[in-house]
Design a protein around this motif. Structure first.
Motif, short mmCIF file in Angstrom:
data_model
loop_
_atom_site.label_atom_id
_atom_site.label_comp_id
_atom_site.label_asym_id
_atom_site.label_seq_id
_atom_site.Cartn_x
_atom_site.Cartn_y
_atom_site.Cartn_z
N GLY A 30 12.38 -3.87 6.14
CA GLY A 30 11.90 -5.16 6.60
C GLY A 30 10.40 -5.09 6.81
O GLY A 30 9.73 -4.19 6.29
N LEU A 31 9.88 -6.00 7.57
CA LEU A 31 8.46 -5.95 7.88
C LEU A 31 8.23 -4.89 8.94
O LEU A 31 8.80 -4.96 10.03
CB LEU A 31 7.97 -7.32 8.36
N LEU A 32 7.42 -3.91 8.62
CA LEU A 32 7.16 -2.81 9.55
C LEU A 32 5.94 -3.11 10.40
O LEU A 32 4.98 -3.70 9.93
CB LEU A 32 6.92 -1.52 8.78
N SER A 33 5.98 -2.67 11.63
CA SER A 33 4.82 -2.81 12.49
C SER A 33 4.40 -1.44 13.00
O SER A 33 4.01 -1.28 14.14
CB SER A 33 5.13 -3.75 13.65
N SER A 34 4.52 -0.44 12.15
CA SER A 34 4.16 0.93 12.52
C SER A 34 2.74 1.23 12.05
O SER A 34 2.27 0.67 11.07
CB SER A 34 5.12 1.93 11.86
N ASN A 62 10.37 -8.50 1.24
CA ASN A 62 8.91 -8.60 1.19
C ASN A 62 8.33 -7.22 1.46
O ASN A 62 8.82 -6.51 2.34
CB ASN A 62 8.39 -9.57 2.24
N PHE A 63 7.30 -6.85 0.75
CA PHE A 63 6.61 -5.58 0.98
C PHE A 63 5.21 -5.83 1.52
O PHE A 63 4.42 -6.54 0.89
CB PHE A 63 6.48 -4.77 -0.32
N THR A 64 4.92 -5.26 2.67
CA THR A 64 3.55 -5.20 3.15
C THR A 64 2.95 -3.92 2.55
O THR A 64 3.66 -3.10 1.96
CB THR A 64 3.49 -5.11 4.68
N GLN A 65 1.67 -3.71 2.76
CA GLN A 65 1.04 -2.51 2.22
C GLN A 65 1.66 -1.25 2.82
O GLN A 65 2.00 -0.31 2.12
CB GLN A 65 -0.47 -2.53 2.48
N GLY A 66 1.83 -1.23 4.13
CA GLY A 66 2.41 -0.06 4.79
C GLY A 66 3.87 0.14 4.41
O GLY A 66 4.32 1.26 4.20
N ILE A 84 7.96 -11.13 -1.87
CA ILE A 84 6.51 -11.08 -1.94
C ILE A 84 6.05 -9.63 -1.88
O ILE A 84 6.52 -8.85 -1.08
CB ILE A 84 5.88 -11.87 -0.77
N LEU A 85 5.10 -9.32 -2.76
CA LEU A 85 4.53 -7.98 -2.78
C LEU A 85 3.09 -8.04 -2.35
O LEU A 85 2.33 -8.86 -2.74
CB LEU A 85 4.62 -7.38 -4.18
#
Length: 85
Positions: A30-34, A62-66, A84-85
């Motif tokens: 999922g969306l990581l906040s690390s 969805n992929f964030t950069q991290g 979304i990438l």
């Protein structure tokens, strides 16, 4: 979705590496906040896991950069067609 912290994640990956009943790891990202240090530590654990000959597969809506950095160690990375990438 449950929150996973660095130390328990790394411990779980290490245990999975040693367990002959586990063939691989499926990451539903999922969306990581690390932070980057945490992501790097978990990624190194996944690399060590793969050195045992076991597989890693990753999926995300969805992929964030991290998020993508962590999952890029996987043998296969899947993105939801409308993601979304």
């Amino acid at each position: 979705k449950p929150c996973v912290t660095t130390r328990p994640a790394r411990r779980t990956i290490r245990i999975a590496k040693q367990n002959d009943k586990i063939a691989g790891i499926d990451i539903e990202s999922g969306l990581l906040s690390s932070g980057s240090a945490s992501l790097e530590a978990i990624r190194r654990s996944l690399i060590d896991f793969k050195e045992s000959g076991k597989f890693v597969v990753a999926y995300a809506d969805n992929f964030t950069q991290g998020n993508y950095f962590l999952c890029s160690v996987a043998d296969k990375v899947f993105l939801n067609p409308q993601g979304i990438l």
